[in-house]
Design an enzyme around this catalytic site. Structure first.
Site, PDB file in Angstrom:
ATOM      1  N   CYS A 147       1.018   2.719  -1.860  1.00  0.00           N
ATOM      2  CA  CYS A 147      -0.037   1.892  -2.603  1.00  0.00           C
ATOM      3  C   CYS A 147      -1.326   2.381  -2.671  1.00  0.00           C
ATOM      4  O   CYS A 147      -1.436   3.592  -2.318  1.00  0.00           O
ATOM      5  CB  CYS A 147      -0.001   0.452  -1.974  1.00  0.00           C
ATOM      6  SG  CYS A 147      -0.417   0.287  -0.185  1.00  0.00           S
ATOM      7  N   ASN A 174      -2.838   1.700   1.866  1.00  0.00           N
ATOM      8  CA  ASN A 174      -1.903   1.809   2.834  1.00  0.00           C
ATOM      9  C   ASN A 174      -1.969   0.899   4.068  1.00  0.00           C
ATOM     10  O   ASN A 174      -1.830   1.322   5.271  1.00  0.00           O
ATOM     11  CB  ASN A 174      -1.798   3.191   3.239  1.00  0.00           C
ATOM     12  CG  ASN A 174      -0.313   3.453   4.074  1.00  0.00           C
ATOM     13  OD1 ASN A 174      -0.428   4.667   5.039  1.00  0.00           O
ATOM     14  ND2 ASN A 174       0.562   2.906   3.801  1.00  0.00           N
ATOM     15  N   CYS A 208      -1.696  -2.787   2.920  1.00  0.00           N
ATOM     16  CA  CYS A 208      -1.020  -4.066   2.752  1.00  0.00           C
ATOM     17  C   CYS A 208       0.390  -4.023   2.176  1.00  0.00           C
ATOM     18  O   CYS A 208       1.312  -4.191   2.840  1.00  0.00           O
ATOM     19  CB  CYS A 208      -1.984  -4.732   1.713  1.00  0.00           C
ATOM     20  SG  CYS A 208      -3.554  -5.526   2.324  1.00  0.00           S
ATOM     21  N   ARG A 209       0.448  -3.603   0.718  1.00  0.00           N
ATOM     22  CA  ARG A 209       1.828  -3.439   0.173  1.00  0.00           C
ATOM     23  C   ARG A 209       2.624  -2.413   0.841  1.00  0.00           C
ATOM     24  O   ARG A 209       3.738  -2.821   1.097  1.00  0.00           O
ATOM     25  CB  ARG A 209       1.573  -3.340  -1.104  1.00  0.00           C
ATOM     26  CG  ARG A 209       0.675  -4.346  -1.848  1.00  0.00           C
ATOM     27  CD  ARG A 209       0.159  -4.332  -3.374  1.00  0.00           C
ATOM     28  NE  ARG A 209      -0.817  -3.279  -3.210  1.00  0.00           N
ATOM     29  CZ  ARG A 209      -1.295  -2.572  -4.166  1.00  0.00           C
ATOM     30  NH1 ARG A 209      -1.104  -2.924  -5.577  1.00  0.00           N
ATOM     31  NH2 ARG A 209      -2.446  -1.802  -4.211  1.00  0.00           N
ATOM     32  N   SER A 210       1.911  -1.364   0.721  1.00  0.00           N
ATOM     33  CA  SER A 210       3.337  -0.218   1.320  1.00  0.00           C
ATOM     34  C   SER A 210       3.543  -0.190   2.828  1.00  0.00           C
ATOM     35  O   SER A 210       4.848  -0.056   2.990  1.00  0.00           O
ATOM     36  CB  SER A 210       2.784   1.294   0.706  1.00  0.00           C
ATOM     37  OG  SER A 210       1.698   1.515   1.570  1.00  0.00           O
ATOM     38  N   ASP A 235      -2.011  -6.512  -5.911  1.00  0.00           N
ATOM     39  CA  ASP A 235      -2.647  -6.057  -4.758  1.00  0.00           C
ATOM     40  C   ASP A 235      -3.384  -7.466  -4.199  1.00  0.00           C
ATOM     41  O   ASP A 235      -4.098  -8.105  -4.777  1.00  0.00           O
ATOM     42  CB  ASP A 235      -3.987  -5.303  -5.177  1.00  0.00           C
ATOM     43  CG  ASP A 235      -4.895  -4.791  -4.109  1.00  0.00           C
ATOM     44  OD1 ASP A 235      -4.885  -5.323  -3.001  1.00  0.00           O
ATOM     45  OD2 ASP A 235      -5.747  -3.853  -4.458  1.00  0.00           O
TER      46      ASP A 235
HETATM   47  P1  4NP Z   1      -3.066  -1.956  -0.584  1.00  0.00           P
HETATM   48  O1  4NP Z   1      -4.546  -3.103  -0.649  1.00  0.00           O
HETATM   49  O2  4NP Z   1      -3.308  -1.044  -1.528  1.00  0.00           O
HETATM   50  O3  4NP Z   1      -1.779  -2.859  -0.558  1.00  0.00           O
HETATM   51  O4  4NP Z   1      -2.992  -1.492   1.072  1.00  0.00           O
HETATM   52  C1  4NP Z   1      -5.630  -2.686  -0.349  1.00  0.00           C
HETATM   53  C2  4NP Z   1      -6.270  -2.217   0.694  1.00  0.00           C
HETATM   54  C3  4NP Z   1      -7.520  -1.787   0.701  1.00  0.00           C
HETATM   55  C4  4NP Z   1      -8.275  -1.838  -0.446  1.00  0.00           C
HETATM   56  C5  4NP Z   1      -7.898  -2.114  -1.781  1.00  0.00           C
HETATM   57  C6  4NP Z   1      -6.495  -2.830  -1.693  1.00  0.00           C
HETATM   58  N1  4NP Z   1      -9.602  -1.617  -0.399  1.00  0.00           N
HETATM   59  O5  4NP Z   1     -10.184  -1.580  -1.316  1.00  0.00           O
HETATM   60  O6  4NP Z   1     -10.098  -0.914   0.445  1.00  0.00           O
END
Ligand code: 4NP
Length: 171
Positions: A21, A24, A26-28, A138
């Site tokens: 994702c 790294n 939340c989703r992955s 997201d």
């Molecule tokens: P992820 O979510 O891609 O599912 O881990 C996010 C985590 C951090 C950010 C965006 C999305 N960020 O902007 O820092």
């Protein structure tokens, strides 16, 4: 083929999966935790290697987002992965590289060092069996519902992915 022989056939073919994702956190890492849980439940952990990474390295070394860990824990998943950025070697080390959304998919296409490597990139939502959606949204700037929705989608897709691996199809 009965159930036992399907499993025996599956056991002969090791496979490695990298979930990707943006951050790294939340989703992955949630996909990673859910897939580990499913694979351990069926005793295939020696044959299925699972990891996760992000296209953005700004959270390197961090545990998954506290909100994500809390929602996952309510469903019995302990998320202990430490965030890391995708690296070129991943295209060598993993058989399947699975993107959560179109941005991740397009970034991975750019990072892939060869056309062979590019063929390893897939979309998580291609493995969904029940939920009709074309990306894993997201949840970072969302409320509790966003995190629950991510887990619903990932549970559906991880089950579908395991089934497709068992059948020898990886989409
Ligand atoms: P992820 O979510 O891609 O599912 O881990 C996010 C985590 C951090 C950010 C965006 C999305 N960020 O902007 O820092």
């Amino acid at each position: 083929m009965d159930q036992l022989s399907v499993k025996d056939e599956f056991k002969k073919q090791p496979i490695s999966i990298l979930f990707v994702c943006l951050g790294n956190i939340c989703r992955s890492p949630s996909a990673d935790g859910i897939m580990h849980h499913l694979v351990e439940k069926e005793g295939s952990q020696d044959l299925i290697k699972i990891d996760s990474a992000g296209t953005y390295g700004g959270h390197t070394g961090a545990l998954p987002d506290a909100r994500m860990r809390q929602h996952a824990a309510k469903r019995g998943y302990e998320l202990t992965h430490r965030s890391r950025k995708v690296r070129t070697q991943d295209f060598e080390d993993f058989d399947l590289i699975i993107a959560m959304d179109d941005n991740n998919f397009e970034d991975l296409q750019l990072y892939a060092p060869s056309s062979e490597a590019r063929k390893k990139i897939h979309r998580m939502t291609d493995y969904l069996q029940k939920i009709p959606i074309d990306h894993v949204p997201d949840p970072y700037y969302q409320g509790a519902d966003g995190f629950e929705k991510v887990l619903d989608i990932l549970e559906d897709a991880c089950a579908g992915l395991l089934l497709s691996i068992r059948k020898g199809i990886t989409i």
